[in-house]
Design a protein around this motif. Sequence first.
Motif, mmCIF file in Angstrom:
data_model
loop_
_atom_site.group_PDB
_atom_site.id
_atom_site.type_symbol
_atom_site.label_atom_id
_atom_site.label_comp_id
_atom_site.label_asym_id
_atom_site.label_seq_id
_atom_site.Cartn_x
_atom_site.Cartn_y
_atom_site.Cartn_z
ATOM 1 N N ILE A 58 0.758 -1.477 0.290
ATOM 2 C CA ILE A 58 0.019 0.322 0.231
ATOM 3 C C ILE A 58 0.490 1.579 -0.363
ATOM 4 O O ILE A 58 0.264 2.255 -0.708
ATOM 5 C CB ILE A 58 -0.900 -0.263 1.573
ATOM 6 N N LEU A 59 2.238 1.211 0.728
ATOM 7 C CA LEU A 59 3.277 2.192 0.867
ATOM 8 C C LEU A 59 3.641 3.028 -0.689
ATOM 9 O O LEU A 59 3.502 3.847 -1.477
ATOM 10 C CB LEU A 59 4.224 2.301 1.243
ATOM 11 N N LEU A 60 3.749 1.963 -1.373
ATOM 12 C CA LEU A 60 4.654 1.448 -2.440
ATOM 13 C C LEU A 60 2.951 2.658 -2.971
ATOM 14 O O LEU A 60 3.654 3.089 -4.706
ATOM 15 C CB LEU A 60 5.085 0.603 -3.356
ATOM 16 N N ILE A 61 2.045 2.031 -3.500
ATOM 17 C CA ILE A 61 1.536 1.998 -4.829
ATOM 18 C C ILE A 61 1.116 3.946 -4.202
ATOM 19 O O ILE A 61 0.751 4.638 -5.353
ATOM 20 C CB ILE A 61 0.283 1.438 -4.409
ATOM 21 N N ALA A 62 0.500 3.770 -2.997
ATOM 22 C CA ALA A 62 0.621 5.179 -2.293
ATOM 23 C C ALA A 62 1.311 6.115 -2.613
ATOM 24 O O ALA A 62 1.339 7.490 -3.977
ATOM 25 C CB ALA A 62 0.331 5.580 -0.998
ATOM 26 N N PHE A 63 2.997 6.061 -2.225
ATOM 27 C CA PHE A 63 3.722 7.159 -3.313
ATOM 28 C C PHE A 63 3.985 7.241 -4.498
ATOM 29 O O PHE A 63 3.318 8.043 -5.416
ATOM 30 C CB PHE A 63 5.359 6.765 -3.339
ATOM 31 N N PHE A 64 3.733 5.975 -5.518
ATOM 32 C CA PHE A 64 3.524 5.923 -6.651
ATOM 33 C C PHE A 64 2.232 7.004 -7.448
ATOM 34 O O PHE A 64 2.161 8.064 -8.312
ATOM 35 C CB PHE A 64 3.375 4.381 -7.481
ATOM 36 N N LEU A 65 0.554 7.121 -7.018
ATOM 37 C CA LEU A 65 -0.265 7.397 -6.643
ATOM 38 C C LEU A 65 0.111 9.789 -6.457
ATOM 39 O O LEU A 65 -0.502 9.948 -7.239
ATOM 40 C CB LEU A 65 -1.119 7.026 -6.152
ATOM 41 N N PHE A 66 0.660 9.187 -5.169
ATOM 42 C CA PHE A 66 0.442 10.638 -5.025
ATOM 43 C C PHE A 66 1.479 11.634 -5.418
ATOM 44 O O PHE A 66 1.867 12.798 -5.903
ATOM 45 C CB PHE A 66 1.242 10.733 -3.227
ATOM 46 N N SER A 67 2.662 10.288 -6.414
ATOM 47 C CA SER A 67 3.450 11.303 -7.579
ATOM 48 C C SER A 67 2.494 11.998 -8.054
ATOM 49 O O SER A 67 2.833 12.734 -8.914
ATOM 50 C CB SER A 67 4.260 10.405 -8.071
ATOM 51 N N PHE A 68 2.103 11.333 -9.124
ATOM 52 C CA PHE A 68 0.814 11.589 -10.280
ATOM 53 C C PHE A 68 0.051 12.610 -9.495
ATOM 54 O O PHE A 68 -0.064 13.713 -10.260
ATOM 55 C CB PHE A 68 0.185 10.477 -10.958
ATOM 56 N N ALA A 69 -0.109 12.717 -8.516
ATOM 57 C CA ALA A 69 -1.927 13.979 -8.192
ATOM 58 C C ALA A 69 -1.213 14.940 -8.207
ATOM 59 O O ALA A 69 -1.428 16.112 -7.808
ATOM 60 C CB ALA A 69 -2.418 13.197 -6.805
ATOM 61 N N TRP A 70 0.425 15.150 -7.684
ATOM 62 C CA TRP A 70 0.777 16.391 -7.045
ATOM 63 C C TRP A 70 1.731 16.953 -8.094
ATOM 64 O O TRP A 70 2.337 17.247 -8.623
ATOM 65 C CB TRP A 70 1.943 16.233 -6.140
ATOM 66 N N GLY A 71 1.195 16.362 -9.926
ATOM 67 C CA GLY A 71 2.230 16.947 -10.890
ATOM 68 C C GLY A 71 3.538 16.120 -11.407
ATOM 69 O O GLY A 71 3.037 17.423 -12.318
ATOM 70 N N MET A 72 3.454 15.204 -10.915
ATOM 71 C CA MET A 72 5.058 14.622 -11.071
ATOM 72 C C MET A 72 4.454 13.746 -13.248
ATOM 73 O O MET A 72 4.135 13.603 -13.188
ATOM 74 C CB MET A 72 5.786 13.723 -10.852
ATOM 75 N N ASP A 73 5.424 14.740 -13.809
ATOM 76 C CA ASP A 73 5.068 13.719 -14.790
ATOM 77 C C ASP A 73 5.828 12.544 -15.287
ATOM 78 O O ASP A 73 6.618 11.958 -13.912
ATOM 79 C CB ASP A 73 6.118 14.376 -15.512
#
Length: 179
Positions: A58-73
């Motif tokens: 869950i932590l790995l998935i959260a990192f990935f999804l938060f990165s996209f949500a906050w605008g990381m390309d």
Amino acid sequence: MYDFLTTYSTQLGKTIAIIVILVLLQFILKQAAHKVGKRTEINITRTRLMFKYINILILLIAFFLFSFAWGMDLGDLSLIFSSTFAVIGVALFAIWSILSNITSGIIMFFSFPYRIGDKIKIHDKDMPIEAVIEDIRAFHLHLRTDDGELTTYPNNLILQKAVTLVQKDVYLDEGKDSL
């Protein structure tokens, strides 16, 4: 504060949605692991070990999804992940045996036909073992021989060797004799 909320309202909304979805996903996965553990009568410590693995996922998935949500390309994210996986890949190659045992421990949680207290015989041509399963850990099994000797046996080897059930739940049978 108001400027922050108006400027990042989209990202905050995505973050809240991601948190809600991941909490639900974690709850569902833990309930599934708990039901499998209960249905197959797996020791609670092994079920808790699965909970730790679920938390890491869950932590790995959260990192990935938060990165996209906050605008990381995607390009930036792929650079970070490729660099990280290159370093991890070198490290994992050095410790592949440990990872093999952890993976085997996960497989054994879901499909290992023997339980703590069962007396088994491992058919190994170099070192055959007949012992009672005392504990099933993330990396190895604790086996107690008739001589009282404690043997640790790697999880990845137990899945590769032929194993025979000698006696079901030795500890229960010992308890019956003492009554």
